[in-house]
Each structure stands twice: as structure tokens, then as C-alpha cells.
Design a protein around this motif. Structure first.
Motif, PDB file in Angstrom:
ATOM      1  N   CYS A 234       0.852  -1.181   0.000  1.00  0.00           N
ATOM      2  CA  CYS A 234       0.000   0.000   0.000  1.00  0.00           C
ATOM      3  C   CYS A 234       0.890   1.233   0.000  1.00  0.00           C
ATOM      4  CB  CYS A 234      -0.904   0.054   1.232  1.00  0.00           C
ATOM      5  SG  CYS A 234      -2.179  -1.237   1.313  1.00  0.00           S
ATOM      6  N   GLN A 237      -1.484   7.640   1.583  1.00  0.00           N
ATOM      7  CA  GLN A 237      -2.054   8.736   0.821  1.00  0.00           C
ATOM      8  C   GLN A 237      -2.038  10.045   1.634  1.00  0.00           C
ATOM      9  OE1 GLN A 237      -3.210   8.101  -2.575  1.00  0.00           O
ATOM     10  NE2 GLN A 237      -1.906   6.367  -1.973  1.00  0.00           N
ATOM     11  N   TYR A 252      -2.271  11.207   5.436  1.00  0.00           N
ATOM     12  CA  TYR A 252      -3.427  10.796   6.226  1.00  0.00           C
ATOM     13  C   TYR A 252      -2.912   9.946   7.385  1.00  0.00           C
ATOM     14  CZ  TYR A 252      -6.081  12.225   2.063  1.00  0.00           C
ATOM     15  OH  TYR A 252      -6.614  12.925   1.023  1.00  0.00           O
ATOM     16  N   GLN A 255      -4.829   6.791   8.316  1.00  0.00           N
ATOM     17  CA  GLN A 255      -4.557   5.662   7.434  1.00  0.00           C
ATOM     18  C   GLN A 255      -3.216   5.027   7.779  1.00  0.00           C
ATOM     19  OE1 GLN A 255      -3.224   6.439   3.503  1.00  0.00           O
ATOM     20  NE2 GLN A 255      -3.880   4.465   2.662  1.00  0.00           N
ATOM     21  N   ARG A 258      -3.657   2.786  10.692  1.00  0.00           N
ATOM     22  CA  ARG A 258      -4.414   1.574  10.356  1.00  0.00           C
ATOM     23  C   ARG A 258      -3.539   0.571   9.613  1.00  0.00           C
ATOM     24  NH1 ARG A 258      -8.559   5.271   9.057  1.00  0.00           N
ATOM     25  NH2 ARG A 258      -8.103   5.088   6.825  1.00  0.00           N
ATOM     26  N   SER A 271      -6.210  -4.663   2.720  1.00  0.00           N
ATOM     27  CA  SER A 271      -6.732  -3.489   2.030  1.00  0.00           C
ATOM     28  C   SER A 271      -5.867  -2.286   2.389  1.00  0.00           C
ATOM     29  CB  SER A 271      -8.192  -3.227   2.411  1.00  0.00           C
ATOM     30  OG  SER A 271      -8.280  -2.704   3.733  1.00  0.00           O
ATOM     31  N   CYS A 272      -6.017  -1.216   1.615  1.00  0.00           N
ATOM     32  CA  CYS A 272      -5.193  -0.017   1.837  1.00  0.00           C
ATOM     33  C   CYS A 272      -5.983   1.141   2.424  1.00  0.00           C
ATOM     34  CB  CYS A 272      -4.550   0.435   0.530  1.00  0.00           C
ATOM     35  SG  CYS A 272      -3.393  -0.763  -0.147  1.00  0.00           S
ATOM     36  N   THR A 273      -7.269   0.942   2.693  1.00  0.00           N
ATOM     37  CA  THR A 273      -8.093   2.037   3.205  1.00  0.00           C
ATOM     38  C   THR A 273      -7.911   2.210   4.699  1.00  0.00           C
ATOM     39  OG1 THR A 273      -9.953   0.497   3.458  1.00  0.00           O
ATOM     40  CG2 THR A 273      -9.793   1.751   1.404  1.00  0.00           C
TER      41      THR A 273
END
Length: 273
Positions: A234, A237, A252, A255, A258, A271-273
Motif C-alpha cells: 500500500c 495517501q 493521512y 490511514q 491503520r 486493504s489499503c483504506t
């Protein structure tokens, strides 16, 4: 090249009895010029890489070099400035504060050394999703699809950003594609007699190393266990901002935390969100 073991980091336990088989390495491309100390210049490529020797999983968290963050003891600046201010240890501390994972090692390489490393394993293959070029480094550009890259082309693929739609974010993703290619080539050659031992010996002979020879050998073993199909990645962002008239990335941070929480124990990102 330099491999620096971060203070307070635990040793790499590959198939041993430790609490975790995951080792975290902060890989940095230094833009040091001849005569400069590459461990005290602003870093270029920044990838936090986790290797799980037990499962063969690996992950990379790309951090844009212009991410504007708090640097312990130095206020706020681009994250790559932490290498300049305090060397690998301060970079590790800064990344640890941002992502929540402090790397066990910081690996710093110059452009020339990186090219030689890729050439030494016979080049790599990458899957390029978007055609791009650079008028100086690669005028004819990189086509869409499978590409075989020698050392120079691998470095160029990882460096170009001006022709990419999302600039440093897309460049960081390309750097991860290069890392995938390197991991796949190492995995393919890992069973050759003496390959791991020769790689560890070459590293000790050609790098400034603060880790013990045993740690270097264990790192080589860990890298050889990685399965290409179990690599995830990832890119952190952020928004584009302006600080003192200079363009920066405002990452972010939620993020970042996480991603760190998800990958910390098993070097896997679903996931990358």
C-alpha cells in the motif's frame, strides 16, 4: 550501501523460538552525491518492508518522501529530512511515530549500488499498469505490461514521477513493483547451493553494516522465504499542501496507523483504506 540495526530492535528470529517471525526493514534510496555520507542526506525512495519468515508473506508500506510530519527533536519537516538531521535512527523513530511500527533495520543504498544489485541477480520482471516516460532517463518510456529490467532500467522505473498522474504516490507504487520483482528473483534462486550464503557474504563485504554477520545471514534467509503470491503493498495517501511556499504531502495519519496495525504482526495488508 548501509544496513543499520535500530537501537532496541529485537533480533531476527527465522524459524526460531522468538515471539514473532516478522522483521521490519526501512528501505531508503539516498540521493547522496559523491563524497557525501548517504546515511546523512535526504532520502528519496521510502519503503517500510515487513517479512514474515514463517508464512512467506511480505508487505511494503510506501511513504511519499515529501510527507510533512513531526520529526522528534526537530519540529515538523518533510519525512526524508529526518535522515539528514539524525541518520537512520532518527528516520526509524520518525517512521515509527507515523505508522506505529519502528523498523528493526534501516537499509540505505545509492543509485549505483542499487543498479549493481539488480544486475547481480540477472535483472527483474515487473508488470507495468500505465505507460510513462522521462525525456532524460527513458525517452522511449515504459510500455504497459510485463517488462524485463536491468539495473539501470529498474532504477529509472523507480525514480520517474513527473509523467505519472499522481506523482510521488504513483512513483511509490512503482518502487513496490520493483521490490516485488527483486523478491521474485531471489525466491527463484534461493534453492541454488550457496546462493544465500554468497549473498550474505557479498553484503558484508560491500555494505557498511552495524548488524552482526548472524543477523545479516538471517535477513538473507528471511528474504529467500518470501513467496511472490503473498506480497501485499500500500502507499500512504495524503493531500498536497503548501508550507513556506514549498509543496508538501500532508499524509493521512489515521490511514498510516491503520496500515501499521494491520500489518504489524503478520506482514500482510488485505486493504489499503
Amino acid at each position: 550501501m548501509a544496513l543499520v540495526q535500530v537501537q532496541k530492535a529485537s533480533s531476527v528470529d527465522v524459524g526460531g523460538d522468538g515471539d514473532s517471525d516478522v522483521v521490519w526493514i526501512m528501505a531508503v534510496g539516498s540521493d547522496a552525491r559523491p563524497g557525501e555520507d548517504m546515511t546523512r542526506t535526504r532520502g528519496d525512495a521510502l519503503q517500510l518492508i515487513g517479512l514474515d519468515a514463517r508464512t512467506g508473506a511480505a508487505t511494503a508500506i510506501g511513504i511519499p518522501r515529501d510527507s510533512y510530519v513531526s520529526i522528534p527533536g526537530y519540529g515538523s519537516d518533510r519525512i526524508n529530512a529526518s535522515l539528514y538531521y539524525g541518520g537512520p535512527q532518527l528516520l526509524a523513530d520518525t517512521v515509527g511515530d507515523l505508522v506505529g511500527i519502528e523498523p528493526d533495520f534501516v537499509f540505505v543504498t545509492r543509485f549505483e549500488k542499487f543498479k549493481a544489485m539488480v544486475d547481480s541477480i540477472g535483472g527483474i520482471d515487473v508488470d507495468n499498469p500505465v505507460a510513462f516516460s522521462d525525456p532524460y532517463l527513458k525517452p522511449k518510456g515504459f510500455a504497459v505490461g510485463e517488462q524485463h529490467l536491468n539495473g539501470y532500467l529498474a532504477l529509472t522505473f523507480a525514480r520517474v514521477r513527473k509523467d505519472l498522474l499522481r506523482g510521488d504516490f504513483d512513483r511509490s507504487a512503482n518502487q513496490q513493483r520493483v521490490l516485488r520483482g527483486i523478491a521474485a528473483k531471489i525466491r527463484a534462486r534461493a534453492d541454488r547451493p550457496g546462493f544465500i550464503e554468497d549473498g550474505a557474504t557479498t553484503a558484508l563485504e560491500n555494505m557498511a553494516v552495524t548488524a552482526s554477520p548472524t543477523e545479516v545471514y538471517r535477513l538473507a534467509r528471511a528474504a529467500a522465504t518470501i513467496r511472490p503470491g503473498k506480497i501485499t503493498s500500500c502507499v500512504l495517501q495524503g493531500d498536497i499542501g503548501d508550507v513556506g511556499g514549498a509543496s508538501v504531502v500532508l499524509p493521512y495519519t489515521d490511514q498510516a496507523k491503520r496500515l501499521g496495525d494491520r500489518a504489524r504482526d503478520d506482514a500482510t495488508l488485505e486493504s489499503c483504506t
